[in-house]
Design a protein around this motif. Sequence first.
Motif, short mmCIF file in Angstrom:
data_model
loop_
_atom_site.label_atom_id
_atom_site.label_comp_id
_atom_site.label_asym_id
_atom_site.label_seq_id
_atom_site.Cartn_x
_atom_site.Cartn_y
_atom_site.Cartn_z
N TRP A 168 -61.80 -51.46 83.49
CA TRP A 168 -63.09 -50.46 82.91
C TRP A 168 -64.37 -50.53 83.72
O TRP A 168 -64.94 -49.51 84.11
CB TRP A 168 -63.36 -50.98 81.57
CG TRP A 168 -64.37 -50.19 80.89
CD1 TRP A 168 -64.31 -49.03 80.19
CD2 TRP A 168 -66.01 -50.48 80.73
NE1 TRP A 168 -65.68 -48.59 79.80
CE2 TRP A 168 -66.49 -49.76 80.24
CE3 TRP A 168 -66.51 -51.79 81.03
CZ2 TRP A 168 -67.95 -49.56 80.15
CZ3 TRP A 168 -67.82 -51.83 80.94
CH2 TRP A 168 -68.47 -51.00 80.22
N PRO A 169 -64.89 -51.86 84.07
CA PRO A 169 -66.10 -51.80 85.03
C PRO A 169 -65.75 -51.09 86.31
O PRO A 169 -66.64 -50.26 87.04
CB PRO A 169 -66.38 -53.26 85.15
CG PRO A 169 -65.53 -53.97 84.65
CD PRO A 169 -64.68 -53.29 83.72
N ALA A 170 -64.71 -51.27 86.95
CA ALA A 170 -64.23 -50.68 88.23
C ALA A 170 -64.20 -49.17 88.12
O ALA A 170 -64.66 -48.24 88.88
CB ALA A 170 -62.82 -51.27 88.58
N LEU A 192 -57.78 -60.66 81.79
CA LEU A 192 -58.95 -60.23 82.18
C LEU A 192 -59.15 -59.58 83.57
O LEU A 192 -60.12 -58.63 83.86
CB LEU A 192 -59.69 -61.78 82.71
CG LEU A 192 -59.94 -62.75 81.60
CD1 LEU A 192 -60.42 -63.94 82.33
CD2 LEU A 192 -61.23 -62.03 80.77
N ILE A 193 -57.95 -59.51 84.23
CA ILE A 193 -57.76 -58.64 85.44
C ILE A 193 -57.64 -57.29 84.75
O ILE A 193 -58.37 -55.99 85.49
CB ILE A 193 -56.61 -59.05 86.28
CG1 ILE A 193 -57.29 -60.42 87.00
CG2 ILE A 193 -56.54 -57.79 87.25
CD1 ILE A 193 -55.89 -60.88 87.77
N ILE A 229 -64.38 -53.73 93.43
CA ILE A 229 -64.83 -54.33 92.07
C ILE A 229 -63.50 -54.95 91.70
O ILE A 229 -63.59 -56.27 91.05
CB ILE A 229 -65.13 -53.25 90.96
CG1 ILE A 229 -66.60 -52.63 91.47
CG2 ILE A 229 -65.42 -54.01 89.61
CD1 ILE A 229 -67.73 -53.22 91.40
N LEU A 230 -62.20 -54.35 91.66
CA LEU A 230 -60.98 -54.94 91.25
C LEU A 230 -60.59 -56.02 91.94
O LEU A 230 -60.37 -57.06 91.47
CB LEU A 230 -60.02 -53.93 91.47
CG LEU A 230 -59.82 -53.03 90.15
CD1 LEU A 230 -58.75 -52.01 90.47
CD2 LEU A 230 -59.63 -53.60 88.87
N LEU A 270 -58.87 -56.06 82.25
CA LEU A 270 -60.14 -55.73 81.32
C LEU A 270 -61.14 -55.22 82.63
O LEU A 270 -61.76 -54.46 82.56
CB LEU A 270 -60.73 -56.82 80.83
CG LEU A 270 -60.11 -56.78 79.28
CD1 LEU A 270 -60.74 -58.21 78.58
CD2 LEU A 270 -60.48 -55.64 78.58
N SER A 271 -60.91 -55.78 84.06
CA SER A 271 -61.77 -55.42 85.03
C SER A 271 -61.68 -54.07 85.35
O SER A 271 -62.58 -53.27 86.14
CB SER A 271 -61.79 -56.37 86.12
OG SER A 271 -60.20 -56.01 86.70
N ALA A 315 -63.10 -59.02 91.10
CA ALA A 315 -62.66 -59.63 89.81
C ALA A 315 -61.32 -60.45 89.84
O ALA A 315 -61.22 -61.47 89.42
CB ALA A 315 -62.48 -58.36 88.96
N VAL A 353 -61.02 -64.29 88.99
CA VAL A 353 -60.12 -64.67 87.84
C VAL A 353 -59.01 -65.67 88.32
O VAL A 353 -58.73 -66.53 87.84
CB VAL A 353 -59.47 -63.53 87.27
CG1 VAL A 353 -58.40 -63.98 86.24
CG2 VAL A 353 -60.57 -62.96 86.41
#
Length: 195
Positions: free
Chosen positions: A46-48, A40-41, A152-153, A43-44, A156, A160
């Motif tokens: 991409w939005p970051a 999950l971290i 963002i990271l 995957l974050s 996230a 998580v």
Amino acid sequence: MKLVIDGVTRLVRRYRPDGNPLRRRTDRWESAGLVVAALLILLSLWPATAAARQAYAGALATGAGRQQVRATLLADTPVTTLSFGEVGGGGLVSAGWTTASGRRHTGKVSVLSPAKAGAQLTIWVDRSGRPAPPPPSEAELRITAAATALMILGVAACLVLTLFAAFRHALDRVRYRDWTVAWALADDHWRQSPS
């Protein structure tokens, strides 16, 4: 450095999947939860990255259309009287300038040092010809993008890791319950066995 390596080695041994018969079912769940948290971290990212690009483009757009023009002061900079004498300094002073389109503008501009009427200075103006701050530099744009991505990271990762800590707490409660039941069974077994 040895402490860091030892700590990482202990974590890998604790969470790696293996066929150890002493590893409880909750230990395997915890290992799986850690893998999910790490994914999950990751995957974050991409939005970051998307947010960083958007922040870069937004900061770049704020400076779009700004240009430098030469302004002529229409008045002297204000003089401040102090106990030891008069001090000329900066401040807002009336000035006039012409934009690249040929439109003549007047307004107040910020002057940092003493100047007389008729002095020339360079100012930044926006598309409408009003004084504006200079556009952000490339370094400022990159810092804005990097700060957005890191924020963002960080959010996230905190979210998580908080969820993983709650999951681990729930597993610990199951472990303590199982431990209590096992001790109660052992106690019953010991009481029933002949001396």
